[in-house]
Design a protein around this motif. Structure first.
Motif, short mmCIF file in Angstrom:
data_model
loop_
_atom_site.label_atom_id
_atom_site.label_comp_id
_atom_site.label_asym_id
_atom_site.label_seq_id
_atom_site.Cartn_x
_atom_site.Cartn_y
_atom_site.Cartn_z
N LEU A 1 0.85 -1.19 0.00
CA LEU A 1 0.00 0.00 0.00
C LEU A 1 0.88 1.24 0.00
O LEU A 1 1.92 1.27 0.66
N PRO A 2 0.51 2.27 -0.74
CA PRO A 2 1.34 3.48 -0.79
C PRO A 2 1.39 4.15 0.59
O PRO A 2 0.47 4.03 1.39
N ALA A 3 2.49 4.84 0.81
CA ALA A 3 2.66 5.54 2.09
C ALA A 3 1.58 6.61 2.23
O ALA A 3 1.29 7.35 1.30
N ARG A 4 0.98 6.64 3.39
CA ARG A 4 0.00 7.67 3.71
C ARG A 4 0.67 8.67 4.65
O ARG A 4 1.27 8.29 5.65
N HIS A 5 0.58 9.94 4.32
CA HIS A 5 1.17 10.98 5.15
C HIS A 5 0.11 11.59 6.04
O HIS A 5 -0.98 11.91 5.59
N ARG A 6 0.45 11.70 7.32
CA ARG A 6 -0.44 12.37 8.25
C ARG A 6 0.13 13.74 8.57
O ARG A 6 1.33 13.96 8.43
N PRO A 7 -0.69 14.67 9.01
CA PRO A 7 -0.21 16.03 9.26
C PRO A 7 0.87 16.12 10.34
O PRO A 7 1.59 17.09 10.40
N ASP A 8 0.99 15.11 11.20
CA ASP A 8 1.96 15.19 12.29
C ASP A 8 3.37 14.77 11.87
O ASP A 8 4.23 14.56 12.71
N TRP B 1 12.69 -4.00 0.39
CA TRP B 1 11.78 -2.98 -0.10
C TRP B 1 11.57 -1.89 0.95
O TRP B 1 11.60 -0.69 0.63
N VAL B 2 11.37 -2.28 2.21
CA VAL B 2 11.17 -1.31 3.29
C VAL B 2 12.43 -0.45 3.47
O VAL B 2 12.34 0.77 3.62
N ARG B 3 13.58 -1.08 3.47
CA ARG B 3 14.84 -0.31 3.62
C ARG B 3 14.92 0.77 2.55
O ARG B 3 15.20 1.94 2.86
N HIS B 4 14.70 0.38 1.31
CA HIS B 4 14.81 1.34 0.21
C HIS B 4 13.73 2.42 0.30
O HIS B 4 14.01 3.61 0.07
N ALA B 5 12.51 2.03 0.61
CA ALA B 5 11.40 2.99 0.69
C ALA B 5 11.65 4.03 1.78
O ALA B 5 11.43 5.23 1.56
N ASP C 1 14.57 6.35 0.77
CA ASP C 1 14.10 7.32 -0.22
C ASP C 1 13.20 8.38 0.41
O ASP C 1 13.31 9.57 0.08
N LEU C 2 12.33 7.98 1.31
CA LEU C 2 11.46 8.93 2.01
C LEU C 2 12.29 9.95 2.78
O LEU C 2 12.05 11.16 2.70
N LEU C 3 13.28 9.48 3.54
CA LEU C 3 14.10 10.39 4.33
C LEU C 3 14.88 11.35 3.44
O LEU C 3 15.04 12.53 3.77
N ARG C 4 15.36 10.88 2.31
CA ARG C 4 16.07 11.76 1.37
C ARG C 4 15.12 12.79 0.77
O ARG C 4 15.47 13.97 0.65
N ARG C 5 13.93 12.35 0.36
CA ARG C 5 12.95 13.29 -0.22
C ARG C 5 12.55 14.36 0.79
O ARG C 5 12.30 15.50 0.42
N LEU D 1 1.87 -15.66 10.25
CA LEU D 1 0.60 -16.40 10.33
C LEU D 1 -0.54 -15.55 10.88
O LEU D 1 -1.70 -15.77 10.55
N LEU D 2 -0.20 -14.59 11.73
CA LEU D 2 -1.23 -13.74 12.33
C LEU D 2 -1.22 -12.32 11.77
O LEU D 2 -1.88 -11.44 12.32
N THR D 3 -0.45 -12.10 10.70
CA THR D 3 -0.25 -10.75 10.19
C THR D 3 -0.44 -10.72 8.68
O THR D 3 0.50 -11.02 7.94
N PRO D 4 -1.61 -10.32 8.20
CA PRO D 4 -1.78 -10.25 6.75
C PRO D 4 -0.93 -9.14 6.12
O PRO D 4 -0.53 -9.24 4.97
N GLN D 5 -0.65 -8.09 6.85
CA GLN D 5 0.18 -6.98 6.39
C GLN D 5 1.01 -6.47 7.56
O GLN D 5 0.48 -6.30 8.66
N ILE D 6 2.29 -6.23 7.33
CA ILE D 6 3.17 -5.62 8.33
C ILE D 6 3.08 -4.11 8.13
O ILE D 6 3.24 -3.61 7.02
N GLY D 7 2.82 -3.40 9.20
CA GLY D 7 2.75 -1.94 9.14
C GLY D 7 4.11 -1.33 9.44
O GLY D 7 4.81 -1.77 10.35
N VAL D 8 4.48 -0.32 8.67
CA VAL D 8 5.72 0.40 8.89
C VAL D 8 5.37 1.87 9.01
O VAL D 8 4.65 2.42 8.17
N GLU D 9 5.86 2.50 10.06
CA GLU D 9 5.57 3.89 10.31
C GLU D 9 6.87 4.65 10.50
O GLU D 9 7.76 4.19 11.22
N VAL D 10 6.97 5.80 9.86
CA VAL D 10 8.14 6.67 9.96
C VAL D 10 7.64 8.04 10.38
O VAL D 10 6.77 8.62 9.72
N THR D 11 8.19 8.56 11.48
CA THR D 11 7.78 9.87 11.97
C THR D 11 9.01 10.76 12.09
O THR D 11 10.02 10.37 12.66
N LEU D 12 8.91 11.96 11.53
CA LEU D 12 9.91 13.01 11.67
C LEU D 12 9.25 14.15 12.43
O LEU D 12 8.33 14.78 11.92
#
Length: 155
Positions: free
Chosen positions: A13-20, A36-40, A43-47, A77-88
């Protein structure tokens, strides 16, 4: 190709940006999600022009690799999707990796047992975060899973 060996972009799923200052995306619990997560995130931190030098970027990528790998290996087995969150926010970088497994690893709170072979990756996460001047921990989610997080100062 085995479906556990790559992260198909159709399942990411594409990264969703929150106002915080937080970006969140999900990846399937497969081996290919780790690079994929490492690269994403890199790239996010560079952008975002985050003040992340080479040493800190190495630490961030190491922590992400360990946390996403743990989600793939131990919680798939209990995780259909792994969530990754990056906060600056306010001079800090916070990484969080969420899975659906209720087990809260003790490795973040313990001293390594020389006879145990497991849990050393999370001890590495803890050591890397603390050495950088940050912290790490585990927070339960409302859905019964957990978020393992690490923070790093940006300076």
């Amino acid at each position: 190709m085995d479906s556990r060996s790559h992260a198909s972009t159709q399942h990411v799923l594409p990264a969703r940006h929150r106002p915080d200052g937080t970006w969140r995306f999900t990846v399937p619990p497969v081996d290919g999600s780790v690079p994929w997560v490492r690269h994403a995130v890199r790239d996010l931190l560079r952008r975002r022009r985050a003040p992340v030098g080479d040493d800190l970027m190495f630490a961030v990528e190491l922590v992400l690799s360990e946390l996403v790998t743990n989600g793939v290996r131990h919680a798939a087995l209990l995780t259909p999707q792994i969530g990754v969150e990056v906060t600056l926010l306010d001079g800090w970088l916070r990484l969080g990796v969420e899975d659906g497994h209720p087990y809260r690893p003790r490795a973040l709170e313990a001293v390594p047992d020389q006879h145990e072979t497991g849990g050393r990756g999370l001890l590495l996460v803890k050591a890397v975060a603390l050495e950088a001047g940050g912290d790490c921990g585990v927070t339960p989610t409302a859905g019964g899973g957990k978020v393992i997080w690490a923070t790093f100062p940006l300076y």
